[in-house]
Write a protein that holds these residues in place. Sequence first.
Motif, PDB file in Angstrom:
ATOM      1  N   ARG A 347       0.835  -1.205   0.000  1.00  0.00           N
ATOM      2  CA  ARG A 347       0.000   0.000   0.000  1.00  0.00           C
ATOM      3  C   ARG A 347       0.871   1.256   0.000  1.00  0.00           C
ATOM      4  O   ARG A 347       0.512   2.294  -0.549  1.00  0.00           O
ATOM      5  N   LYS A 370      -3.212  12.269   7.463  1.00  0.00           N
ATOM      6  CA  LYS A 370      -3.822  11.721   6.244  1.00  0.00           C
ATOM      7  C   LYS A 370      -3.065  10.492   5.761  1.00  0.00           C
ATOM      8  O   LYS A 370      -3.672   9.469   5.414  1.00  0.00           O
ATOM      9  N   LYS A 371      -1.727  10.564   5.752  1.00  0.00           N
ATOM     10  CA  LYS A 371      -0.930   9.414   5.324  1.00  0.00           C
ATOM     11  C   LYS A 371      -1.142   8.224   6.262  1.00  0.00           C
ATOM     12  O   LYS A 371      -1.243   7.081   5.807  1.00  0.00           O
ATOM     13  N   GLU A 374      -4.508   6.648   5.436  1.00  0.00           N
ATOM     14  CA  GLU A 374      -4.469   5.956   4.147  1.00  0.00           C
ATOM     15  C   GLU A 374      -3.782   4.598   4.251  1.00  0.00           C
ATOM     16  O   GLU A 374      -4.171   3.635   3.584  1.00  0.00           O
ATOM     17  N   LYS A 379      -8.965  -1.088   3.465  1.00  0.00           N
ATOM     18  CA  LYS A 379      -8.965  -0.586   2.085  1.00  0.00           C
ATOM     19  C   LYS A 379     -10.374  -0.311   1.565  1.00  0.00           C
ATOM     20  O   LYS A 379     -10.618   0.724   0.934  1.00  0.00           O
ATOM     21  N   LEU A 382     -11.811   2.761   3.235  1.00  0.00           N
ATOM     22  CA  LEU A 382     -11.142   3.967   2.743  1.00  0.00           C
ATOM     23  C   LEU A 382     -11.651   4.329   1.348  1.00  0.00           C
ATOM     24  O   LEU A 382     -11.962   5.491   1.069  1.00  0.00           O
ATOM     25  N   ASN A 383     -11.744   3.335   0.462  1.00  0.00           N
ATOM     26  CA  ASN A 383     -12.227   3.600  -0.899  1.00  0.00           C
ATOM     27  C   ASN A 383     -13.652   4.129  -0.886  1.00  0.00           C
ATOM     28  O   ASN A 383     -14.011   5.022  -1.663  1.00  0.00           O
ATOM     29  N   ILE A 386     -13.570   7.757   0.153  1.00  0.00           N
ATOM     30  CA  ILE A 386     -13.064   8.608  -0.933  1.00  0.00           C
ATOM     31  C   ILE A 386     -14.140   8.827  -1.982  1.00  0.00           C
ATOM     32  O   ILE A 386     -14.336   9.947  -2.475  1.00  0.00           O
TER      33      ILE A 386
END
Length: 400
Positions: A347, A370-371, A374, A379, A382-383, A386
């Motif tokens: 990732r 933020k990093k 992420e 995953k 998170l997606n 977004i």
Amino acid sequence: MTVRSSRQVTYLNNDILYTWEDVPESKYNNWRKMLSPKAGEDFSVDGFPFFVQIEPTNFCNLKCPVCPAGGFGFKRDRRHMKLDEFKSIIDDMEEYLLFIVLWDWGEPLMNPDLPEMIRYAADRDIKTVVSTNCNCNSFHDTAYMERLLRSGLTTLILAIDSIHQEQYETYRKKGNLHKALEGIKKTVAMKKQRGGGPIMLMRMVVMRQNEQEVRQMRRLARRMGVDRFSVKTMNPLYASESSECEVVPREPNYQRFEYKKGTYERIKIDFRCNIIYRQCTISSNGDVKPCCWWYDNDYPTPNCFRDGGLKQIWNGPAYNNLRAQVASDKDVIHYCRRCSLNYKLSRTGWFYQTLDLTTSRLDQSRYLLKKHIELNMNKNLLNSMIQTRDRVKRLFRVKD
């Protein structure tokens, strides 16, 4: 009201976004083509590279164990590229070039003509980036560094991997950490006195022996007064699975590759190389190679100093045949067979973080948060977040 140029170009390199405004039409059109280059049946390409990597020298003052310039050596001769040779590359490709990385295998500041090379490119609106190990004599030569800071260099990468000499020299063999840091202090002071100069980026390559030092290195970068700090993941290119487990960080977020569970065996993917259609690397002797990993001269390649220049070589029969071989059976070529792009990235990928230290501490904290999110959030969740954010932005036309 600010009006954006209709010919604005952006390019991400080493985790920094570079921008050009009002680019000449021919350069702009070529850049657009080369974002998705089209290859003919003969493997010729409908554009020319806007990015090249040029090796000013393959000499190095250090003996890093996994580097051919230091640890295990070259078959090819050691040499500096001459200033006139460099100028011939620029003259040949000026109508296309936007960006040059000025290193490959060697310490670029060992070339005495490097500042003049950079100035020649900068005068033609070609951005340049140079990386140094901060130990070579030129980096500590005030007159040389004055020339470098005046050259129009865009970014200077300062490679420092640890705050402790013992860990530092595990990889940077023959390197002196104190000397390197003193050189950085002096160079930062020179830039401030001049009132401008290149982006100064301190870079840490995170490995097993220094993975506990990321925060300390970030604090050190702030104290040193550099513009940016980045943590790059290690590419154990020539390590076996048994030796890879000795050098790759234990923390998964610091690893470049995804590994099979409970092992240090990388996950193979079906990678179809498109680098051969987009860019190239020019060695200090003028050999034109598909990428930077072709560190030696054990495969015949055209030479831009002998064979009419890069423009003629780019779609010539010799280079097209090389592309055909890479495209049809790249595993025959040991550089391609061992290429890191054949393996699934983690990732994190190539960079764990690249922090702009010229922004406010609040903005820096937001970036780090933020990093962290992420890299550590599920995953799928998170997606989904977004996608929801993007829908809201489109609905209310929210701008970043």
